[in-house]
Scaffold this active site. Structure first.
Site, mmCIF file in Angstrom:
data_model
loop_
_atom_site.group_PDB
_atom_site.id
_atom_site.type_symbol
_atom_site.label_atom_id
_atom_site.label_comp_id
_atom_site.label_asym_id
_atom_site.label_seq_id
_atom_site.Cartn_x
_atom_site.Cartn_y
_atom_site.Cartn_z
ATOM 1 C CB CYS B 78 -0.919 0.043 1.286
ATOM 2 S SG CYS B 78 -1.805 1.548 1.483
ATOM 3 C CB VAL B 79 1.306 3.960 -2.624
ATOM 4 C CG1 VAL B 79 -0.365 4.514 -2.494
ATOM 5 C CG2 VAL B 79 2.041 5.114 -2.559
#
Lengths: 96, 119, 115
Positions: B78-79
């Site tokens: 997840c960025v």
């Protein structure tokens, strides 16, 4: 639902919390430190037997072996990772 | 069946990454498809190639990378969670990709079973 | 379905769980959000982060229904009661449900994530 418990019941409420929500008959998997709930002769054995009257209780074999636990409460079912996958095939899963 | 795996915990600190890996391996060995493994919260730390592990212990990142190479499993980090924890493209290991949280939503919708591993 | 069962601030579960809800709300019409156990504490009124600097994310909980159109918000009444709280102490008023409804709610959803 398959209810997955990974915390020791001597340290955390997650098993008892989960049981407030779990329907009778729903299976419970004890893994990681959760397996300590299945210790034979522990102070929680009587409570675990009450729980087992309403739920199938499974322990993850690999985590039991890792921790050197030899005696489990009678009636607790052992599964390996393949059996764990099998439980998830049969049930949607909730990780508490 | 299509399985999705969500990992919320970092490596070594907790057994969650090990359980997730062993579960993923057992699932593919039983012939299931793993649609995606999504690394969220401290789970993003599984993706760093900077891990330097003593030889008598498992190397959690390399183990993930090998499993993905062998079975073609997609790993999304997840960025938003990664940025917060200093996990950027330069440190992300082979076969891990940084991606948006929307890919977790997609996974929750698409997978027949989503299994979370957490502390 | 997304379930909040951890208190805010002490760990990041609640905050990042909420980011996930906001993302899911953009995609999914039928998102269900449930607050149980310590998860109810994230909705407490009167949070003051001035001295700690930890982000106060409660405005986003407040925005779930009006801004992000998440209408299916539920809370376990016993969890509130056990913590000496009522709906009046909270920034939003989810529908109160009983604990024994939860398993079925999860079962009815495609997948459940617990934060």
């Amino acid at each position: 639902m398959l209810h997955m418990i990974n915390k020791s019941p001597f340290e955390s409420n997650s098993l008892e919390d989960c049981l407030r929500y779990a329907s009778d008959g729903s299976p419970i998997l004890l893994y990681e430190d959760g397996i300590y709930g299945a210790l034979a002769g522990s102070a929680l054995e009587a409570r675990m037997k009450e729980i087992m009257a309403k739920h199938d209780v499974y322990v993850l074999k690999e985590d039991v072996a890792l921790r050197g636990i030899e005696k489990l409460i009678d009636g607790v079912k052992e599964v390996d990772y393949s059996g764990f996958v099998g439980l998830v095939e049969e049930n949607k899963a909730a990780s508490w | 069946m299509k399985f999705g795996i969500l990992i919320l915990e970092g490596p070594y600190q907790h057994e969650a990454s090990d359980s997730a890996y062993n579960f993923a391996k057992a699932a593919v060995e039983k012939g299931h498809e793993i649609s995606r493994v999504f690394f969220y919260q401290d789970g993003v730390l599984n993706a760093t190639k900077l891990m330097d592990v003593q030889r008598d212990d498992r190397h959690i990142q390399e183990r993930w990378t090998d499993l993905s190479k062998e079975h073609g499993i997609e790993y999304i980090v997840c960025v938003a969670a990664a940025k917060r924890r200093g996990i950027v493209d330069e440190v992300v290991a082979e076969n891990f990709k940084i991606g948006g949280l929307g890919m977790l939503t997609d996974l929750a919708i698409e997978a027949d079973r989503l299994v979370t591993f957490r502390a | 379905m997304v379930v909040f069962r951890t208190a805010p601030y002490g760990s990041i579960y609640s905050f990042e769980g909420l980011e996930n809800v906001v993302m899911m709300a953009a995609y999914e019409q039928d998102l269900t959000v449930l607050f149980i156990d310590d998860g109810v504490l994230a909705l407490k009124k009167g949070m003051d982060n001035a001295a700690t600097g930890i982000k106060d994310f409660s405005p986003t909980f407040k925005a779930l229904e009006p801004v992000y159109d998440v209408e299916k918000l539920y809370i376990d009444g016993d969890s509130l009661k056990a913590r000496g709280l009522t709906l009046d102490d909270l920034i939003i008023q989810p529908e109160v449900i009983a604990a024994d409804q939860v398993d079925k709610m999860m079962e009815d959803q495609r997948n459940t994530m617990i934060f």
